[in-house]
Design a protein around this motif. Sequence first.
Motif, PDB file in Angstrom:
ATOM      1  N   ILE A 186       0.816  -1.233   0.103  1.00  0.00           N
ATOM      2  CA  ILE A 186       0.023  -0.152   0.097  1.00  0.00           C
ATOM      3  C   ILE A 186       0.836   1.217   0.238  1.00  0.00           C
ATOM      4  N   ASP A 188       1.887   5.308   1.013  1.00  0.00           N
ATOM      5  CA  ASP A 188       1.947   5.957   2.148  1.00  0.00           C
ATOM      6  C   ASP A 188       0.783   6.579   2.643  1.00  0.00           C
ATOM      7  N   GLU A 190      -2.126   5.541   1.923  1.00  0.00           N
ATOM      8  CA  GLU A 190      -3.042   4.501   2.376  1.00  0.00           C
ATOM      9  C   GLU A 190      -2.838   4.109   3.817  1.00  0.00           C
ATOM     10  N   LYS A 191      -1.660   3.870   3.970  1.00  0.00           N
ATOM     11  CA  LYS A 191      -1.080   3.307   5.427  1.00  0.00           C
ATOM     12  C   LYS A 191      -1.415   4.517   6.487  1.00  0.00           C
ATOM     13  N   GLN A 192      -1.344   5.860   6.067  1.00  0.00           N
ATOM     14  CA  GLN A 192      -1.550   6.773   7.186  1.00  0.00           C
ATOM     15  C   GLN A 192      -3.058   6.920   7.598  1.00  0.00           C
ATOM     16  N   ILE A 194      -5.104   4.249   7.165  1.00  0.00           N
ATOM     17  CA  ILE A 194      -5.470   2.865   7.620  1.00  0.00           C
ATOM     18  C   ILE A 194      -5.255   3.010   9.095  1.00  0.00           C
ATOM     19  N   VAL A 195      -3.935   3.707   9.428  1.00  0.00           N
ATOM     20  CA  VAL A 195      -3.544   3.878  10.807  1.00  0.00           C
ATOM     21  C   VAL A 195      -4.665   4.667  11.617  1.00  0.00           C
ATOM     22  N   ASP A 223       0.261  -4.877  10.619  1.00  0.00           N
ATOM     23  CA  ASP A 223       0.496  -4.959   9.097  1.00  0.00           C
ATOM     24  C   ASP A 223      -0.973  -4.786   8.304  1.00  0.00           C
ATOM     25  N   ALA A 224      -0.689  -4.214   7.074  1.00  0.00           N
ATOM     26  CA  ALA A 224      -1.980  -4.179   6.343  1.00  0.00           C
ATOM     27  C   ALA A 224      -1.492  -4.133   4.885  1.00  0.00           C
ATOM     28  N   TYR A 239      -8.838  -3.890   1.733  1.00  0.00           N
ATOM     29  CA  TYR A 239      -7.772  -4.188   2.464  1.00  0.00           C
ATOM     30  C   TYR A 239      -7.910  -5.256   3.287  1.00  0.00           C
ATOM     31  N   ALA A 241      -6.084  -6.065   7.042  1.00  0.00           N
ATOM     32  CA  ALA A 241      -5.449  -5.679   8.271  1.00  0.00           C
ATOM     33  C   ALA A 241      -5.031  -6.713   9.302  1.00  0.00           C
TER      34      ALA A 241
END
Length: 414
Positions: A186, A188, A190-192, A194-195, A223-224, A239, A241
């Motif tokens: 994913i 950055d 997307e990661k941000q 999702i967090v 993780d994701a 996604y 997770a």
Amino acid sequence: MKSKHFQYPAVDEREPILIGARNLKMARSAHAYVRGNTLQFYEWLDALDVGVLPEGPPIWICGDCHVGNIGPIADAEGRIEIEIRDLDQTVIGNPAHDLVRLGLSLASAARGSDLPGVATAQMLEQMIEGYEQAFDAPDGKVAADIPQTVHFAMKQAAKRSWKHLARERIEDTDPIIPLGKRFWPISDAEKQDIVLLFETEQVHQLATMLRSRADDAAVQLLDAAFWMKGCSSLGLLRYCALLGVGGPSFADMDMCLIDVKEAAKAAAPRCAAVEMPSDDARRVVEGARRLSPFLGERMRADHLLDRPVFIRELLPQDLKIEISAMSHDEAGKAARFLAAVVGKAHARQMDEGTRTGWRMELSRSRSKTLEAPSWLWSSVVDLLVSHERGYLEHCRKHASAANVSAAPRLRSAL
């Protein structure tokens, strides 16, 4: 861990690969085409004259009621029931639409099992009888013989554990999601997002509500990954997770897999005179709570990357019923049982008077020689013919790898 053979697409390159994968998946069989091509079914409904189908009371319906969308579902305490398991297209609509869609799916499966035409006629008879019988005891167990395919799925569901789920979904029990054909890296952004999503109180509650986890247990995103999964969802955000609940070390954590799926606008026809959540994720969750309580209680609605998403923990007991080769007798049992599951989901939303009126409406247009109503029989026959034509055209257009862009990557993804 990364695959040596698969080239991961950039975020803006995913869509054509996902759409191509969906087209190839739908070309595998006529039944796969029926399951994946909901749009053709809705177009058929839209073209119908008023009065061809009975007009049932406005209730929450599945909207995409095919065989693969029914199966074992576990609740927060681990109890297992057969329920509708995919509610992406759920709307407040006409319950007859679910019956026709299920009839088409069953008839297509019968054709795929090389059963004679009379088997299809008898399946529809069993289907309507099973559906109506569910109205006699809407809060009780489904009063129909369990077919072998369903019995096997229930036995498998009861025996499955987290290790089975981890090995099936992520190929390991380590606290990572291995990148490969199904799971892609994913961005950055997307990661941000999702967090941030997993820091919300409602998602925290979702992670702690199952398997007697403490309400105040720490929840950590381990993780994701982007998930290439399903058929109808290909082309949408999806996604996987991996969360750790409790702690402080990996050894002390209770692992859980979370499915985050974009809620697209429903194409299923809805009743115009009733109010429904305007947010598509809230629509899906509300429909799930009405139709499939075990699943609905385990779902939450939110937003990710400014798009509506619904979230649920994947449980080992959640399985899809796969009907491949059926005998004549098994086909009838499957039709009766699965229709009873749908009937129960519909009936629990109606009071006694509404149930009685709907059963009377269903009984119209029945002949003395055919138990299935004529509207159901003629609808399924028309749909089988149009879908067979559509399937052959789909195969001609998409099944040849030479006619699909990015064919090497598609074959690797599949």
